[in-house]
Motif scaffolding. Structure first.
Motif, PDB file in Angstrom:
ATOM      1  N   ALA A 185      38.389  65.181  79.261  1.00 56.97           N
ATOM      2  CA  ALA A 185      37.160  64.489  79.661  1.00 56.97           C
ATOM      3  C   ALA A 185      36.025  64.884  78.744  1.00 56.97           C
ATOM      4  O   ALA A 185      35.221  64.064  78.321  1.00 56.97           O
ATOM      5  CB  ALA A 185      36.821  64.836  81.103  1.00 56.97           C
ATOM      6  N   SER A 186      35.988  66.170  78.407  1.00 59.78           N
ATOM      7  CA  SER A 186      34.926  66.662  77.546  1.00 59.78           C
ATOM      8  C   SER A 186      34.985  65.990  76.178  1.00 59.78           C
ATOM      9  O   SER A 186      33.994  65.492  75.666  1.00 59.78           O
ATOM     10  CB  SER A 186      35.069  68.179  77.404  1.00 59.78           C
ATOM     11  N   ILE A 217      32.296  63.439  74.552  1.00 57.16           N
ATOM     12  CA  ILE A 217      31.633  63.696  73.282  1.00 57.16           C
ATOM     13  C   ILE A 217      31.850  62.548  72.309  1.00 57.16           C
ATOM     14  O   ILE A 217      30.944  62.075  71.650  1.00 57.16           O
ATOM     15  CB  ILE A 217      32.130  65.033  72.685  1.00 57.16           C
ATOM     16  N   PHE A 240      27.718  67.565  77.734  1.00 59.10           N
ATOM     17  CA  PHE A 240      28.774  67.393  78.736  1.00 59.10           C
ATOM     18  C   PHE A 240      28.210  67.652  80.138  1.00 59.10           C
ATOM     19  O   PHE A 240      28.467  66.904  81.091  1.00 59.10           O
ATOM     20  CB  PHE A 240      29.911  68.360  78.418  1.00 59.10           C
ATOM     21  N   ALA A 278      39.920  68.402  82.260  1.00 58.07           N
ATOM     22  CA  ALA A 278      38.510  68.657  81.990  1.00 58.07           C
ATOM     23  C   ALA A 278      38.249  68.653  80.499  1.00 58.07           C
ATOM     24  O   ALA A 278      37.272  68.094  80.024  1.00 58.07           O
ATOM     25  CB  ALA A 278      38.096  69.997  82.604  1.00 58.07           C
ATOM     26  N   GLN A 285      26.604  61.396  85.966  1.00 55.23           N
ATOM     27  CA  GLN A 285      27.698  60.469  86.236  1.00 55.23           C
ATOM     28  C   GLN A 285      28.336  60.720  87.590  1.00 55.23           C
ATOM     29  O   GLN A 285      28.805  59.796  88.239  1.00 55.23           O
ATOM     30  CB  GLN A 285      28.741  60.602  85.141  1.00 55.23           C
ATOM     31  N   ILE A 330      29.714  59.734  73.397  1.00 50.97           N
ATOM     32  CA  ILE A 330      28.313  60.014  73.107  1.00 50.97           C
ATOM     33  C   ILE A 330      28.038  59.867  71.617  1.00 50.97           C
ATOM     34  O   ILE A 330      27.058  59.278  71.208  1.00 50.97           O
ATOM     35  CB  ILE A 330      27.922  61.420  73.601  1.00 50.97           C
ATOM     36  N   LEU A 331      28.969  60.359  70.799  1.00 54.30           N
ATOM     37  CA  LEU A 331      28.765  60.230  69.353  1.00 54.30           C
ATOM     38  C   LEU A 331      28.577  58.766  68.980  1.00 54.30           C
ATOM     39  O   LEU A 331      27.764  58.428  68.134  1.00 54.30           O
ATOM     40  CB  LEU A 331      29.942  60.837  68.588  1.00 54.30           C
ATOM     41  N   GLN A 347      27.889  53.452  80.366  1.00 52.27           N
ATOM     42  CA  GLN A 347      28.501  53.569  79.049  1.00 52.27           C
ATOM     43  C   GLN A 347      29.541  54.663  78.928  1.00 52.27           C
ATOM     44  O   GLN A 347      30.266  54.695  77.963  1.00 52.27           O
ATOM     45  CB  GLN A 347      27.411  53.776  78.000  1.00 52.27           C
ATOM     46  N   LEU A 348      29.609  55.545  79.895  1.00 51.78           N
ATOM     47  CA  LEU A 348      30.677  56.528  79.845  1.00 51.78           C
ATOM     48  C   LEU A 348      31.805  56.025  80.698  1.00 51.78           C
ATOM     49  O   LEU A 348      31.623  55.736  81.862  1.00 51.78           O
ATOM     50  CB  LEU A 348      30.191  57.862  80.413  1.00 51.78           C
ATOM     51  N   ALA A 402      24.648  57.121  81.800  1.00 46.80           N
ATOM     52  CA  ALA A 402      25.845  57.818  82.297  1.00 46.80           C
ATOM     53  C   ALA A 402      26.774  56.856  83.023  1.00 46.80           C
ATOM     54  O   ALA A 402      27.985  56.959  82.917  1.00 46.80           O
ATOM     55  CB  ALA A 402      25.431  58.958  83.218  1.00 46.80           C
ATOM     56  N   LEU A 406      34.292  57.314  82.128  1.00 44.13           N
ATOM     57  CA  LEU A 406      35.068  58.242  82.932  1.00 44.13           C
ATOM     58  C   LEU A 406      35.286  57.601  84.285  1.00 44.13           C
ATOM     59  O   LEU A 406      34.512  56.768  84.721  1.00 44.13           O
ATOM     60  CB  LEU A 406      34.311  59.560  83.100  1.00 44.13           C
ATOM     61  N   ASP A 407      36.339  57.994  84.943  1.00 44.56           N
ATOM     62  CA  ASP A 407      36.667  57.398  86.235  1.00 44.56           C
ATOM     63  C   ASP A 407      35.531  57.667  87.209  1.00 44.56           C
ATOM     64  O   ASP A 407      35.070  58.783  87.341  1.00 44.56           O
ATOM     65  CB  ASP A 407      37.951  58.035  86.762  1.00 44.56           C
ATOM     66  N   PHE A 416      25.605  64.782  81.198  1.00 49.72           N
ATOM     67  CA  PHE A 416      26.265  63.490  81.467  1.00 49.72           C
ATOM     68  C   PHE A 416      27.075  63.566  82.748  1.00 49.72           C
ATOM     69  O   PHE A 416      27.053  62.664  83.570  1.00 49.72           O
ATOM     70  CB  PHE A 416      27.154  63.077  80.295  1.00 49.72           C
ATOM     71  N   ASN A 424      35.679  63.405  91.317  1.00 44.35           N
ATOM     72  CA  ASN A 424      35.886  64.601  90.521  1.00 44.35           C
ATOM     73  C   ASN A 424      35.372  64.339  89.119  1.00 44.35           C
ATOM     74  O   ASN A 424      35.869  63.475  88.425  1.00 44.35           O
ATOM     75  CB  ASN A 424      37.385  64.919  90.484  1.00 44.35           C
ATOM     76  N   ILE A 425      34.365  65.073  88.718  1.00 44.39           N
ATOM     77  CA  ILE A 425      33.741  64.761  87.442  1.00 44.39           C
ATOM     78  C   ILE A 425      34.642  65.096  86.263  1.00 44.39           C
ATOM     79  O   ILE A 425      34.367  64.707  85.156  1.00 44.39           O
ATOM     80  CB  ILE A 425      32.386  65.473  87.258  1.00 44.39           C
TER      81      ILE A 425
END
Lengths: 191, 444
Positions: B92-93, B97, A139, B89, A146, B100-101, B57-58, B54, B60-61, A142, B66-67
């Motif tokens: 997002a975590s 995951i 986490f 958060a 990111q 990533i899996l 493929q991820l 990152a 996330l916004d 990444f 804001n991560i």
């Protein structure tokens, strides 16, 4: 009738085929080119802009590229030139980029120690090595990549001290690099 | 084997954490130490690969800064009051995951890869019809396979291609997916963002074939036979299909129109003709959207907005951004009197040039007053129309294409207001973007 002349249609088809092959090369080597520019401009937020410029020049010069020659060397020479041009435009002096001897050595390293097929293998190896990390470590790394933020900014967001985050990221990256190298060398991965 | 200390300095260098003199010292050492240089290059390669992984493929916004924030939907923003940041958060975590899996088992992933060629995400109240060519094994209703035809009569959709291409299409539109790398746009207005790995992505209209060379561009296909391509970043190859085949390469800031005469005419590029971010609401609904108990936002004519909460203090809405289309109108209504700062914001993914005096409209305040217009560089004009209404206009063109609205320093300060209505004139083309920030509230 002169059979040796090329009709407009077949000329078009040849051009399309050549363009297609060139696009394939360009796509295959994107990570390599990005890595090389990263090594020339470490920590610079404009790496993507330089990569984009390099891609445009590579495309514009596609007719000058001789098929079956070393595309990577050709792309690196253009990337190097574009990096210099970009720094000159920004009126920035950069000791590394203008040190031809060292940048030659770097280009050689990328040619030799990270050959094409290995860099192509790097993403799957990286994924495999990422699986060896803990959830928290994954986490963290990444999100760091990111977010495109400095360590200080990330530390504030994940509520860690800057020092603690720096150490954690260093440990993660050192283990990833070693894991990838072991993996690429065909050895058992040491977690 | 190099020392850990050396490797640590290498990463500090790649992270931009070394001073120029420290960098120079490091490079002198690398010059003399081939083993350290090799590690440096490998670390740079790892860095580039991680960046790619990152970013591509991820999901996330990537534009909130804001991560810990996931892609928002109108139903989730601001509706959960307690510990909202921690919750996001955590989500997002988990999402990271899970993603990533998926990435971590490439063979398994490939064997079970049911990822559709294209998935799409419509704004609420968007009306569309979707017809697949032949039988489909798509599990989701909002996916396209080769041959699928999507007709959009109202609203906006975001297309996400398996190859990483993103597109925002506004109604009315009619499109057919040829394959994963070719889209046929019969009619409609579409904006495309193509990552490097999808170079070669092609958009076909009746009058134009557009091949992307790693870039960002917009296409307009009209029923009257006019077809346009506008390039905002990078380069595309545009050609007219058919007997009178013409081909031209276009770079950033260039545009062409193909008309029924068969010519490719030079036209002025217009970034404002395209929406580059999926709006969070459909404008024409006119329904108020409850952001939280204190604030309501209503929009007409294609308002897109993102709103965020201050992470550390109250439940109240603290800041946000919104874009307004030509003829659009947005109202922020507060349940108490507040002080507000209004400033310019970037229209997402858009740094193309614009002209002066193109953006203008009106704003009206209910209660309170306009306390100050901070404008050191004469970037905005604010002219009173009445005690509570003002005309606004952006006065400066974008003379440097890298200069974005968020770099402008103008700001309008409003004091003790209950409601702000801000509109963009119907004769003012394209979009304008604003940021607002609640700087204090004056509780009664």
């Amino acid at each position: 009738m002169d059979n040796s002349s090329t009709s407009p249609i077949s000329q078009d088809a040849n051009e399309n085929e050549a363009d297609g092959a060139y696009v394939t090369l360009l796509t295959q080597h994107q990570v390599n080119i990005q890595a090389f520019i990263t090594s020339l401009l470490p920590g610079d937020p404009d790496i993507e802009d330089v990569l984009q410029r390099t891609n445009i020049v590579l495309w514009n010069k596609r007719e000058q590229f001789e098929r079956n020659t070393n595309f990577k060397a050709w792309a690196f020479s253009i990337a190097r030139w574009e990096t210099k041009a970009w720094l000159t435009e920004k009126k920035r002096k950069d000791w590394l980029v203008f040190n031809d001897e060292l940048t030659d050595q770097m280009a050689e390293q990328f040619q030799e120690s990270i050959p094409d097929q290995k860099n192509e293998d790097m993403l799957p190896s990286l994924r495999r090595c990422l699986s060896r990390l803990s959830d928290n470590e994954r986490f963290l790394i990444f999100n760091y990549y990111q977010a495109d933020k400095s360590i200080a900014e990330c530390a504030a967001i994940v509520k860690k001290t800057e020092g603690a985050l720096r150490v954690a990221l260093f440990r993660i990256r050192i283990s990833l690099r070693r894991c990838i190298e072991s993996h690429l060398a065909g050895k058992e991965v040491i977690s | 084997m190099i020392s850990e200390q050396m490797e640590q300095r290498i990463y500090q260098c790649l992270d931009g954490e070394l001073s120029e003199s420290e960098k120079e010292l490091l490079f002198h050492e690398l010059e003399k130490d081939p083993e350290a240089l090799k590690v440096y290059c490998r670390c740079a390669a790892l860095d580039a690969n991680m960046q790619r992984l990152a970013h591509s493929q991820l999901h996330l916004d990537d534009d909130t800064g804001n991560i810990a924030v996931l892609k928002k939907s109108p139903n989730t923003v601001g509706t959960k009051k307690p510990k909202v940041v921690a919750t996001l958060a955590l989500v997002a975590s988990v999402a990271a995951i899970i993603t990533i899996l998926g990435l971590l088992a490439p063979q398994l992933w490939q064997a079970q890869d049911h990822t559709p060629l294209v998935s799409f995400d419509p704004t609420p109240d968007t009306q569309f019809t979707l017809v697949h060519d032949g039988e489909t094994d798509l599990l989701e209703e909002t996916c396209l396979q080769a041959g699928s035809q999507l007709k959009l009569s109202q609203g906006t959709i975001e297309l996400t291609f398996k190859s990483g291409v993103r597109s925002i299409i506004t109604a009315p539109a009619d499109l057919v997916l040829d394959d994963g790398s070719t889209l046929i746009l019969n009619t409609g207005t579409a904006w495309f963002q193509v990552p490097e790995r999808a170079i070669g992505f092609t958009v076909r209209t009746e009058g134009l074939d557009i091949v992307d060379l790693g870039t960002e561009f917009g296409v307009i296909a009209k029923r009257n036979g006019h077809h346009e391509v506008h390039v905002f970043k990078g380069e595309v190859k545009a050609s007219r299909p058919g007997a009178q085949k013409q081909s031209v390469k276009l770079g950033a800031g260039q545009a062409r129109r193909s008309d029924s005469t068969g010519q490719l005419a030079v036209i002025k590029p217009s970034s404002k003709s395209f929406i580059t971010k999926r709006p969070t609401s459909l404008a024409a609904t006119g329904k108020p959207l409850n952001i939280n108990k204190g604030t309501q936002v209503t929009g007409e004519e294609g308002i897109g907005y993102t709103l965020s909460k201050n992470k550390v203090s109250t439940d109240d809405l603290k800041d946000g951004e919104f874009t307004i289309n030509s003829g659009g109108k947005l109202a922020l209504t507060f349940n108490e009197l507040v002080d507000l700062k209004i400033s310019t914001a970037d229209i997402p993914y858009n740094s193309a040039p614009w002209n002066s005096n193109e953006d203008f409209g009106k704003f009206t305040i209910v209660e309170g007053e306009l306390s100050e217009v901070y404008d050191p560089n004469q970037e905005i004009m604010v002219e009173p129309l009445s005690d509570t209404s003002y005309k606004w206009a952006f006065t400066k063109p974008n003379d440097d294409k890298y200069r974005t609205p968020s770099m402008q320093s103008c700001r309008i300060d409003l004091k003790g207001i209950r409601k702000l209505e801000l509109s963009k004139d119907a004769s003012s083309p394209g979009q304008a973007a604003f940021k607002f920030q609640v700087i204090s509230s004056n509780r009664k």
